[in-house]
Scaffold this motif. Structure first.
Motif, PDB file in Angstrom:
ATOM      1  N   ASP A 293      -7.216   5.225   8.884  1.00 35.81           N
ATOM      2  CA  ASP A 293      -7.954   5.772   7.751  1.00 35.81           C
ATOM      3  C   ASP A 293      -8.955   4.738   7.235  1.00 35.81           C
ATOM      4  O   ASP A 293      -9.079   3.639   7.790  1.00 35.81           O
ATOM      5  N   SER A 294      -9.675   5.089   6.184  1.00 41.70           N
ATOM      6  CA  SER A 294     -10.753   4.219   5.688  1.00 41.70           C
ATOM      7  C   SER A 294     -10.253   2.875   5.171  1.00 41.70           C
ATOM      8  O   SER A 294     -11.000   1.899   5.144  1.00 41.70           O
ATOM      9  N   THR A 295      -8.967   2.804   4.772  1.00 41.92           N
ATOM     10  CA  THR A 295      -8.417   1.538   4.270  1.00 41.92           C
ATOM     11  C   THR A 295      -7.995   0.621   5.408  1.00 41.92           C
ATOM     12  O   THR A 295      -7.852  -0.591   5.210  1.00 41.92           O
ATOM     13  N   GLY A 296      -7.772   1.189   6.576  1.00 42.73           N
ATOM     14  CA  GLY A 296      -7.278   0.403   7.703  1.00 42.73           C
ATOM     15  C   GLY A 296      -5.792   0.131   7.631  1.00 42.73           C
ATOM     16  O   GLY A 296      -5.238  -0.575   8.472  1.00 42.73           O
ATOM     17  N   ALA A 308       0.028  20.200   9.570  1.00 49.03           N
ATOM     18  CA  ALA A 308      -0.389  19.212   8.582  1.00 49.03           C
ATOM     19  C   ALA A 308      -0.714  17.860   9.211  1.00 49.03           C
ATOM     20  O   ALA A 308      -0.190  17.489  10.269  1.00 49.03           O
ATOM     21  N   VAL A 309      -1.595  17.126   8.528  1.00 46.89           N
ATOM     22  CA  VAL A 309      -1.939  15.759   8.921  1.00 46.89           C
ATOM     23  C   VAL A 309      -1.335  14.822   7.878  1.00 46.89           C
ATOM     24  O   VAL A 309      -1.513  15.033   6.670  1.00 46.89           O
ATOM     25  N   TYR A 310      -0.636  13.802   8.350  1.00 44.56           N
ATOM     26  CA  TYR A 310       0.033  12.858   7.452  1.00 44.56           C
ATOM     27  C   TYR A 310      -0.530  11.454   7.641  1.00 44.56           C
ATOM     28  O   TYR A 310      -1.211  11.168   8.631  1.00 44.56           O
ATOM     29  N   LEU A 311      -0.207  10.589   6.692  1.00 40.96           N
ATOM     30  CA  LEU A 311      -0.570   9.175   6.805  1.00 40.96           C
ATOM     31  C   LEU A 311       0.669   8.388   7.197  1.00 40.96           C
ATOM     32  O   LEU A 311       1.737   8.544   6.604  1.00 40.96           O
ATOM     33  N   LEU A 312       0.509   7.546   8.213  1.00 39.80           N
ATOM     34  CA  LEU A 312       1.602   6.748   8.751  1.00 39.80           C
ATOM     35  C   LEU A 312       1.208   5.280   8.674  1.00 39.80           C
ATOM     36  O   LEU A 312       0.175   4.881   9.228  1.00 39.80           O
ATOM     37  N   SER A 313       1.988   4.490   7.978  1.00 36.62           N
ATOM     38  CA  SER A 313       1.670   3.075   7.794  1.00 36.62           C
ATOM     39  C   SER A 313       1.414   2.380   9.125  1.00 36.62           C
ATOM     40  O   SER A 313       2.193   2.509  10.075  1.00 36.62           O
TER      41      SER A 313
END
Length: 354
Positions: A293-296, A308-313
Motif C-alpha cells: 500500500d501507499s505506506t509501504g 474483499a481486499v484486506y491489508l496484511l502487515s
C-alpha cells in the motif's frame, strides 16, 4: 489472664467484627444508592436500528432476523459483535453530571454538533444523542428532544470521531496453521513455485547416535522437504516461516466489493505471490498477496472465496516474500557460514570505502 479479662477481650473482638461488618454494609448500601441514582440519557432495550454521524457523513444499520445489516448495501459484511456493542453503548448511556441550568448550546459545542448517534429499540422507542465539546475526562451531550445538558464519558465520542464504514466490516480469522495442522504449502512467485511437503514422521536420534523406532519409545518429528529436497530440522528460515504462518492476521478491510478495477489497482491481478496451504482434514486455503500500500507497511491481500481486499502487515509475511529453496535447504552450519561471509564482505566494503 483472669476470667474477667478473657470476657472483656472476647467482647472487644466481637465488637470489632460487628464494626467491620457495619462499615462494609454501609459502603455497599452507598454503592447501591449511587447505582440506583445514576442518570441515564438513554435506556433502550434490544436495539434494532442504529445511526451514526460524524464529519465523514452518516452510517445507518438495521437489525433483521438477529443480524445487523448496513442500510446502504445489504452485501456489506457487517461486524456483528462491533455493531451490537456500539448499539448497546448508545442505547444505555449514563451521565457523569447533569447541568440543569445550561448556558447557550454553543458554549458546549451542541448547537451544531459533528457527532450524533441515534438508536431505536425493538419496541419502537428511540433516542438521538448529540455529542459536543470534549475534555480529557468528559464530553458534553444532550438528547435532541431535550434541553438538559449532561457530561458523559468520552468513550463514545472517541469511538465515533474517525469512524468509517470499513471500520465496521467483519475481518475473517485465519484457521490454525501450525506445523501440526499443515500438511503442505505452495508459494508461487515470479514464475517459480516452491512446494513444501510434510512427510511421514522420522525417528529422532538417541543420545548414543542410534535411531530408535517409535515402538521403542524414541521421539519422532515430521520430515519436511521443498520440491523434493530435504529441509534440515535446524533450518531457521523454515522455523521463521511457519511461525509467521501460524500467526497470520489481517490488519483491516480495505475494500469489500472486490471489483476488477480495485483488484488491478491493488496489484491483485498480477500478485507478488500466491500461497496455497493444505491443512486439517483435507481443507485448503489460498492467499493472494498483491502490491504494497501507499505506506509501504502493508500488502493488499485476498482470500479465495472472499471478494474483499484486506491489508496484511508486511512484517508478518516477510519470510514468505523472500522465500527460496536455497535458504530452506541450508543447515545451521551453512547459515552460520553465509552470515560470516556476509559480515566479512561488509567489513571489506567498509574498509575500502574508508
Amino acid at each position: 489472664m483472669t476470667k474477667q479479662a478473657k470476657t472483656l477481650a472476647a467482647l472487644a473482638a466481637a465488637l470489632a467484627v460487628c464494626g467491620g461488618a457495619y462499615l462494609g454494609l454501609r459502603a455497599w448500601n452507598a454503592g447501591q444508592a449511587a447505582a440506583d441514582d445514576a442518570v441515564y440519557l438513554t435506556q433502550l432495550s434490544a436495539p434494532a436500528a442504529l445511526s451514526l454521524t460524524n464529519a465523514q457523513g452518516e452510517l445507518s444499520f438495521t437489525k433483521a432476523e438477529g443480524s445487523w445489516q448496513y442500510d446502504g448495501d445489504a452485501a456489506f459484511p457487517a461486524d456483528q459483535e462491533e455493531l451490537e456493542d456500539l448499539a448497546e453503548q448508545v442505547g444505555s448511556l449514563a451521565a457523569i453530571r447533569v447541568i440543569d441550568d445550561p448556558e447557550a448550546l454553543s458554549a458546549y459545542g451542541l448547537d451544531h454538533p459533528a457527532l450524533q448517534a441515534a438508536v431505536t429499540g425493538e419496541d419502537g422507542a428511540s433516542a438521538t444523542l448529540l455529542l459536543g465539546n470534549a475534555t480529557d475526562s468528559y464530553c458534553y451531550a444532550k438528547l435532541a428532544e431535550d434541553d438538559t445538558v449532561y457530561t458523559v464519558s468520552t468513550d463514545l465520542a472517541d469511538r465515533l470521531e474517525e469512524l468509517e464504514l470499513l471500520d465496521l466490516a467483519a475481518i475473517p480469522d485465519f484457521p490454525a496453521l501450525g506445523t501440526d495442522a499443515v500438511s503442505s504449502l505452495t508459494w508461487e512467485s515470479g514464475g517459480t513455485a516452491l512446494t513444501l511437503t510434510k512427510g511421514e514422521a522420522e525417528t529422532a536420534s538417541t543420545e548414543s547416535g542410534d535411531s530408535s523406532s517409535s515402538e521403542d519409545g524414541g521421539a519422532t518429528e515430521p520430515a519436511w522437504d521443498v520440491n523434493g529436497a530435504a529441509i534440515p530440522a535446524d533450518n531457521s528460515t523454515f522455523t521463521t516461516l511457519m511461525a509467521q504462518l501460524s500467526s497470520l492476521a489481517f490488519d483491516a478491510c480495505y475494500d469489500y466489493k472486490g471489483e476488477a478495477d480495485t483488484l488491478s489497482a491493488c496489484g491483485l491481478d498480477t500478485p507478488v505471490g500466491v500461497l496455497t496451504i493444505n491443512y486439517g482434514e483435507g481443507e485448503t486455503l489460498t492467499l493472494t498477496i498483491g502490491a504494497l500500500d501507499s505506506t509501504g507497511d502493508a500488502y493488499y491481500a485476498q482470500l479465495s472465496g472472499d471478494p474483499a481486499v484486506y491489508l496484511l502487515s508486511a512484517g508478518s509475511v516477510d519470510s514468505l516474500i523472500s522465500l527460496s529453496a536455497q535458504a530452506l535447504t541450508a543447515s545451521e552450519d551453512d547459515e552460520a557460514e553465509d552470515e560470516t561471509a556476509s559480515d566479512a564482505a561488509s567489513d571489506s566494503s567498509s574498509s575500502s570505502a574508508s
